[in-house]
Write a protein that holds these residues in place. Sequence first.
Motif, short mmCIF file in Angstrom:
data_model
loop_
_atom_site.label_atom_id
_atom_site.label_comp_id
_atom_site.label_asym_id
_atom_site.label_seq_id
_atom_site.Cartn_x
_atom_site.Cartn_y
_atom_site.Cartn_z
N SER A 1 0.92 -1.22 -0.06
CA SER A 1 0.09 0.12 0.05
C SER A 1 1.02 1.17 0.12
CB SER A 1 -0.90 0.11 1.29
OG SER A 1 -1.82 -0.98 1.28
N TRP A 2 1.87 1.15 0.62
CA TRP A 2 2.94 2.36 0.63
C TRP A 2 4.04 2.19 -0.54
CZ3 TRP A 2 1.73 5.46 4.02
CH2 TRP A 2 0.62 5.23 5.27
N LEU A 3 4.51 1.08 -0.93
CA LEU A 3 5.69 1.19 -1.94
C LEU A 3 5.34 -0.01 -2.79
CD1 LEU A 3 8.66 1.68 -2.08
CD2 LEU A 3 9.12 -0.28 -0.64
N ARG A 4 5.70 0.13 -4.10
CA ARG A 4 5.74 -1.02 -5.04
C ARG A 4 6.73 -0.81 -6.02
NH1 ARG A 4 -0.21 0.07 -6.74
NH2 ARG A 4 -1.34 -0.81 -4.62
N ILE A 5 7.45 -2.09 -6.21
CA ILE A 5 8.80 -2.13 -7.22
C ILE A 5 8.27 -3.22 -8.11
CG2 ILE A 5 11.03 -3.12 -7.22
CD1 ILE A 5 11.16 -2.28 -4.05
N ASP A 6 8.57 -2.78 -9.39
CA ASP A 6 8.26 -3.49 -10.48
C ASP A 6 9.13 -3.13 -11.71
OD1 ASP A 6 6.96 -1.30 -11.67
OD2 ASP A 6 5.11 -1.97 -11.19
N ALA A 7 9.05 -3.86 -12.93
CA ALA A 7 9.92 -3.47 -14.00
C ALA A 7 9.90 -2.18 -14.45
CB ALA A 7 9.17 -4.53 -15.08
N HIS A 8 8.75 -1.40 -14.01
CA HIS A 8 8.72 0.08 -14.28
C HIS A 8 9.20 0.99 -13.44
CE1 HIS A 8 5.62 -1.27 -17.33
NE2 HIS A 8 4.96 -2.01 -16.53
N GLY A 9 9.66 0.50 -12.18
CA GLY A 9 10.40 1.18 -11.38
C GLY A 9 9.72 1.13 -9.83
N ILE A 10 10.30 2.28 -9.05
CA ILE A 10 9.79 2.24 -7.73
C ILE A 10 8.86 3.40 -7.49
CG2 ILE A 10 10.58 2.61 -5.32
CD1 ILE A 10 13.42 1.24 -6.54
N THR A 11 7.65 2.86 -6.81
CA THR A 11 6.61 4.01 -6.74
C THR A 11 6.26 4.20 -5.18
OG1 THR A 11 5.45 3.51 -8.74
CG2 THR A 11 4.19 4.56 -7.44
N VAL A 12 6.01 5.08 -4.67
CA VAL A 12 5.91 5.44 -3.32
C VAL A 12 4.47 6.10 -3.24
CG1 VAL A 12 6.69 6.43 -0.99
CG2 VAL A 12 8.29 5.48 -2.54
N VAL B 1 18.99 -6.49 -9.36
CA VAL B 1 18.43 -5.22 -9.16
C VAL B 1 17.00 -5.51 -8.40
CG1 VAL B 1 19.61 -4.11 -11.07
CG2 VAL B 1 17.37 -5.45 -11.36
N TYR B 2 16.71 -4.47 -7.63
CA TYR B 2 15.35 -4.68 -7.07
C TYR B 2 14.17 -5.40 -7.77
CZ TYR B 2 17.18 -1.55 -3.38
OH TYR B 2 17.92 -1.06 -2.52
N ALA B 3 13.78 -4.85 -9.04
CA ALA B 3 12.79 -5.48 -9.83
C ALA B 3 12.96 -6.79 -10.02
CB ALA B 3 12.73 -4.68 -11.02
N ASP B 4 14.27 -7.55 -10.13
CA ASP B 4 14.39 -8.90 -10.26
C ASP B 4 14.28 -9.58 -8.87
OD1 ASP B 4 14.91 -8.40 -12.91
OD2 ASP B 4 16.86 -8.44 -12.80
N LEU B 5 13.83 -8.95 -7.77
CA LEU B 5 13.94 -9.90 -6.56
C LEU B 5 12.37 -9.69 -6.04
CD1 LEU B 5 16.86 -8.28 -4.68
CD2 LEU B 5 16.67 -10.60 -5.38
#
Length: 144
Positions: free
Chosen positions: A4-15, A116-120
Amino acid sequence: MLDSWLRIDAHGITVFTGKAELGQGIETALIQVAAEELALEPAAITLVTADTGRTPNEGYTAGSHSMQDSGTAIMNAAAQARELLIGVASERLRRPAGELKAEQGAVVAPDGRRIVYADLVSDQTLHVRAEPRLSWIHSGSLSP
């Protein structure tokens, strides 16, 4: 939930924050808090503010509570996410988590291997209960 606070995916990091930018500079401050905990440049973070369909319900943006409330929540969420990512990397790299560090959007092993974070992350990596850990605070950063 943590995502709800943080997303990490192939598009990047969203807060995500339920607070609105009203000229007080909260966007910059919240991005900086998340970037520091995730060990990356602020430009790598996209911030979504006060979107009732996507952000946490944090009530009104008033009374100088944005950093106290949302800043603390984002700091804890980013620190928890960092530790979860290091845990996943520990399993993949077969190295103790204590030997790994977060650096520029990746988890890095002493031998230079990096993920990289997106791969984790998977769909469930950050879909866990957000746990505020104020006891993690020491020397200006969070650690377990």
